[in-house]
Design an enzyme around this catalytic site. Structure first.
Site, PDB file in Angstrom:
ATOM      1  N   ILE A   6     -18.500  -8.564   7.153  1.00 43.79           N
ATOM      2  CA  ILE A   6     -18.129  -9.563   6.323  1.00 43.79           C
ATOM      3  C   ILE A   6     -17.275  -8.688   5.069  1.00 43.79           C
ATOM      4  CG2 ILE A   6     -18.434 -11.591   4.706  1.00 43.79           C
ATOM      5  CD1 ILE A   6     -21.207 -11.845   6.270  1.00 43.79           C
ATOM      6  N   ASN A   8     -14.186  -9.444   1.780  1.00 42.94           N
ATOM      7  CA  ASN A   8     -13.923 -10.119   0.501  1.00 42.94           C
ATOM      8  C   ASN A   8     -13.017 -11.613   1.278  1.00 42.94           C
ATOM      9  OD1 ASN A   8     -14.964  -9.058  -1.559  1.00 42.94           O
ATOM     10  ND2 ASN A   8     -13.602  -7.434  -1.357  1.00 42.94           N
ATOM     11  N   THR A   9     -12.285 -11.284   2.356  1.00 48.33           N
ATOM     12  CA  THR A   9     -11.429 -12.370   2.630  1.00 48.33           C
ATOM     13  C   THR A   9     -12.038 -13.013   4.120  1.00 48.33           C
ATOM     14  OG1 THR A   9     -10.048 -10.862   3.709  1.00 48.33           O
ATOM     15  CG2 THR A   9      -9.492 -11.297   1.319  1.00 48.33           C
ATOM     16  N   HIS A  12     -15.610 -10.840  10.080  1.00 51.17           N
ATOM     17  CA  HIS A  12     -15.328 -10.306  11.257  1.00 51.17           C
ATOM     18  C   HIS A  12     -16.333 -10.224  12.299  1.00 51.17           C
ATOM     19  CE1 HIS A  12     -13.055  -6.487  13.098  1.00 51.17           C
ATOM     20  NE2 HIS A  12     -13.233  -7.632  13.961  1.00 51.17           N
ATOM     21  N   ILE A  73     -21.125  -0.998   1.371  1.00 52.32           N
ATOM     22  CA  ILE A  73     -21.741  -0.859   2.610  1.00 52.32           C
ATOM     23  C   ILE A  73     -21.258  -0.595   3.918  1.00 52.32           C
ATOM     24  CG2 ILE A  73     -21.920  -3.363   2.896  1.00 52.32           C
ATOM     25  CD1 ILE A  73     -25.016  -1.142   3.476  1.00 52.32           C
ATOM     26  N   ASP A  74     -20.027  -0.852   3.889  1.00 49.15           N
ATOM     27  CA  ASP A  74     -19.106  -0.719   5.079  1.00 49.15           C
ATOM     28  C   ASP A  74     -18.889   0.780   5.210  1.00 49.15           C
ATOM     29  OD1 ASP A  74     -17.655  -0.597   2.552  1.00 49.15           O
ATOM     30  OD2 ASP A  74     -16.003  -1.503   3.403  1.00 49.15           O
ATOM     31  N   SER A  92      -6.641  -1.441   3.102  1.00 46.31           N
ATOM     32  CA  SER A  92      -6.275  -1.711   1.877  1.00 46.31           C
ATOM     33  C   SER A  92      -6.267  -0.571   0.740  1.00 46.31           C
ATOM     34  CB  SER A  92      -6.596  -2.854   1.163  1.00 46.31           C
ATOM     35  OG  SER A  92      -7.896  -2.989   1.194  1.00 46.31           O
ATOM     36  N   SER A 144      14.838  11.444   0.378  1.00 44.92           N
ATOM     37  CA  SER A 144      13.999  10.675  -0.468  1.00 44.92           C
ATOM     38  C   SER A 144      12.803  10.102   0.537  1.00 44.92           C
ATOM     39  CB  SER A 144      14.431   9.613  -1.188  1.00 44.92           C
ATOM     40  OG  SER A 144      15.504   9.868  -2.139  1.00 44.92           O
TER      41      SER A 144
END
Length: 207
Positions: A6, A8-9, A12, A73-74, A92, A144
């Site tokens: 689990i 924040n969104t 799973h 914890i993940d 992220s 660049s």
């Protein structure tokens, strides 16, 4: 066996047959009647889940003294999955954790692809490039796109490779990082495999 990682969104889920996700905002965990083994980084959900007897918090079966207090914890479960290596969880944020002789050595947190891309773009619209994961990290760039790619990737690559350990990639951008860590193993189920390992190790307590 139903497992759930689990964030924040999303919830799973993983069972023997498939993986699927449910939204944290709309999903009601009490709708699941079977036993669920889970880990959760979402603090707001802990009280709610602890009131559900069929939801088993696997974080209670970890020796947390081996880790620092604020470590997610993940990340802990990823470390618990292996005996030796460098784990790169490319989401992220990019987390990097080092394990030697079955002990957590330490780790660091690096900006994820999208976060770093936006950072360059915020500096100047002229730097609004996607990263080139196939740029040559042994040659100083002369354009660049490769210049920002090199700046982002070379530091990460050099630090990871300095440990001279096997590299394990997981997370949504694992396949992108595989382009520079060519000998790395991609394990998209690293967390779930760790959860299974913890369940087997604590079978008597979990019965």
């Amino acid at each position: 066996m139903l497992l759930c990682d689990i964030g924040n969104t999303s919830y799973h889920f993983c069972n023997e047959n498939r993986e699927y996700k449910e939204s944290v905002k709309s999903f009601d965990p009490s709708s699941v009647k079977e036993k669920v083994y889970y880990i959760c980084v979402n603090k707001a959900l802990h009280v709610k889940l602890h009131s559900l007897s069929n939801w088993i918090d696997l974080s209670e079966y970890i020796d947390k003294k081996k880790y620092y207090q604020t470590m997610g914890i993940d990340r802990i479960f990823a470390v618990e999955a292996i005996n030796e290596g460098v784990i790169i969880d490319a989401g992220s944020a990019v987390t990097v954790d080092v394990v030697k002789n079955n002990e957590f050595v330490g780790g660091f947190i690096y900006p994820g692809i999208q976060a770093m891309r936006k950072t360059y773009e915020n500096i100047s619209p002229a730097l609004a490039y996607s990263f080139n994961f196939e740029c040559d990290l042994d040659i100083m760039p002369k354009n660049s796109q490769d210049a920002i790619s090199y700046g982002y990737l070379k530091t990460l690559y050099s630090e990871v490779m300095s440990h001279n350990l096997p590299v394990i990639l997981t997370g949504g951008d694992a396949l992108e990082f595989k382009k520079i860590f060519r000998d790395a193993k991609v394990d998209e189920k690293l967390i779930f495999n760790s959860m299974k390992k913890i369940i087997l190790q604590n079978e008597d307590r979990l019965c």
